[in-house]
Enzyme design. Structure first.
Site, PDB file in Angstrom:
ATOM      1  N   ASP A 293       0.394 -11.981   9.899  1.00  0.00           N
ATOM      2  CA  ASP A 293       1.146 -12.093  11.160  1.00  0.00           C
ATOM      3  C   ASP A 293       0.816 -13.388  11.873  1.00  0.00           C
ATOM      4  O   ASP A 293       1.698 -14.030  12.458  1.00  0.00           O
ATOM      5  CB  ASP A 293       0.838 -10.905  12.083  1.00  0.00           C
ATOM      6  CG  ASP A 293       1.583  -9.646  11.668  1.00  0.00           C
ATOM      7  OD1 ASP A 293       2.539  -9.756  10.867  1.00  0.00           O
ATOM      8  OD2 ASP A 293       1.199  -8.558  12.124  1.00  0.00           O
TER       9      ASP A 293
ATOM     10  N   THR B 287      -0.800   7.680  -1.138  1.00  0.00           N
ATOM     11  CA  THR B 287      -2.101   7.557  -1.837  1.00  0.00           C
ATOM     12  C   THR B 287      -2.979   6.472  -1.216  1.00  0.00           C
ATOM     13  O   THR B 287      -4.185   6.436  -1.454  1.00  0.00           O
ATOM     14  CB  THR B 287      -1.892   7.183  -3.318  1.00  0.00           C
ATOM     15  OG1 THR B 287      -1.308   5.870  -3.376  1.00  0.00           O
ATOM     16  CG2 THR B 287      -0.988   8.172  -4.022  1.00  0.00           C
TER      17      THR B 287
ATOM     18  N   ASP C 115      -4.536  -9.822  12.128  1.00  0.00           N
ATOM     19  CA  ASP C 115      -3.739  -9.764  10.898  1.00  0.00           C
ATOM     20  C   ASP C 115      -3.391 -11.181  10.468  1.00  0.00           C
ATOM     21  O   ASP C 115      -2.609 -11.869  11.132  1.00  0.00           O
ATOM     22  CB  ASP C 115      -2.469  -8.944  11.144  1.00  0.00           C
ATOM     23  CG  ASP C 115      -1.690  -8.736   9.844  1.00  0.00           C
ATOM     24  OD1 ASP C 115      -1.317  -9.747   9.212  1.00  0.00           O
ATOM     25  OD2 ASP C 115      -1.469  -7.577   9.462  1.00  0.00           O
TER      26      ASP C 115
ATOM     27  N   ARG D 100       0.849  -1.199   0.000  1.00  0.00           N
ATOM     28  CA  ARG D 100       0.000   0.000   0.000  1.00  0.00           C
ATOM     29  C   ARG D 100       0.881   1.245   0.000  1.00  0.00           C
ATOM     30  O   ARG D 100       1.723   1.420   0.883  1.00  0.00           O
ATOM     31  CB  ARG D 100      -0.880  -0.003   1.247  1.00  0.00           C
ATOM     32  CG  ARG D 100      -1.975   1.048   1.222  1.00  0.00           C
ATOM     33  CD  ARG D 100      -2.775   0.999   2.506  1.00  0.00           C
ATOM     34  NE  ARG D 100      -3.631  -0.175   2.547  1.00  0.00           N
ATOM     35  CZ  ARG D 100      -4.895  -0.187   2.109  1.00  0.00           C
ATOM     36  NH1 ARG D 100      -5.436   0.914   1.633  1.00  0.00           N
ATOM     37  NH2 ARG D 100      -5.613  -1.274   2.174  1.00  0.00           N
TER      38      ARG D 100
HETATM   39  N1  URA Z   1      -6.035  -7.890   6.711  1.00  0.00           N
HETATM   40  C1  URA Z   1      -5.939  -8.741   7.756  1.00  0.00           C
HETATM   41  O1  URA Z   1      -5.018  -9.551   7.839  1.00  0.00           O
HETATM   42  N2  URA Z   1      -6.885  -8.683   8.712  1.00  0.00           N
HETATM   43  C2  URA Z   1      -7.918  -7.810   8.657  1.00  0.00           C
HETATM   44  O2  URA Z   1      -8.764  -7.808   9.559  1.00  0.00           O
HETATM   45  C3  URA Z   1      -8.005  -6.933   7.546  1.00  0.00           C
HETATM   46  C4  URA Z   1      -7.050  -6.993   6.586  1.00  0.00           C
END
Ligand code: URA
Length: 209
Positions: free
Chosen positions: A203, A108, A200, A104
């Site tokens: 992760d 922007t 995430d 990302r």
């Molecule tokens: N990406 C993720 O890994 N978890 C989320 O909740 C949103 C985007």
């Protein structure tokens, strides 16, 4: 309008609940993701074509069905999408695996391609994009754009958990792409996380923070 197929088999719901639990560690998280992707694969591959083949059982000669027609390609969006590759490859060993890497842009906030590699015969394959979380939909839309620009004609999107916002975004730009999800959650929070979600995904798969 693209179809949204919710693969909410009881076993998938059960395994997803364990994945959502913050106390579930990376080893179990990865294994469950592979198992759920395999189970989702049952629905994802429901429309693949069969052909008649002649075989001989120990008893008689007979005609049976085998997979024919379009070949498949699997494309994980790096990096969390990697966690969904094994489940599909276990099921469809002949599938080729491409990759799309997106980050990302900090200014922007738009997804930017930093890596992509696809099978050379992408036009002839049914391409399956995998990414556990469909949040804003920005990465999914960009990945589909990239696949189409590289010649893909038939694309499915497979996510573990989707936010309604992400589904709407994909449908807005790519109404020809069917979306397979194990669950549609409530919403996105102010940080772009899916609620209730599972945190995430990258992760949790790779044990990073
Ligand atoms: N990406 C993720 O890994 N978890 C989320 O909740 C949103 C985007």
């Amino acid at each position: 309008m693209s179809n949204v197929i919710v693969t909410d088999h009881p076993l998938i719901q059960h395994k997803l609940t364990i994945m959502r639990d913050k106390n579930t560690g990376s080893k179990d998280f990865r294994e469950l993701l592979t198992e759920i992707t395999m189970l989702m694969g049952y629905e994802i591959t429901r429309n693949i074509q069969l052909e008649d083949v002649e075989i001989e059982t120990p008893v008689v000669k007979t005609t049976c069905k085998m997979v024919a027609g379009k070949k498949l390609g699997i494309v994980p969006i790096l990096r969390a999408g990697l966690g969904m590759v094994d489940g599909l490859v276990n099921l469809i060993p002949a599938a080729k695996v491409g990759h799309v890497g997106l980050y990302r842009d900090p200014e922007t906030l738009e997804p930017v391609e930093y890596y992509s590699k696809f099978p050379t015969d992408i036009e002839e394959r049914e391409m399956i994009i995998v990414d556990p979380m469909l949040a804003t939909g920005g990465s999914a839309v960009a990945a589909i754009d990239i696949l189409k620009a590289n010649g893909a004609k038939t694309i499915k999107l497979v996510n573990l958990v989707a936010a309604p916002e992400g589904i709407a975004e994909v449908q807005k730009y790519h109404s020809d792409v069917d979306i397979y999800v194990a669950a549609i959650d409530e919403k996105l929070n102010d940080h772009g996380y899916i609620v209730p979600g599972l945190g995430d995904a990258g992760d949790r798969i790779f044990g990073t923070k």
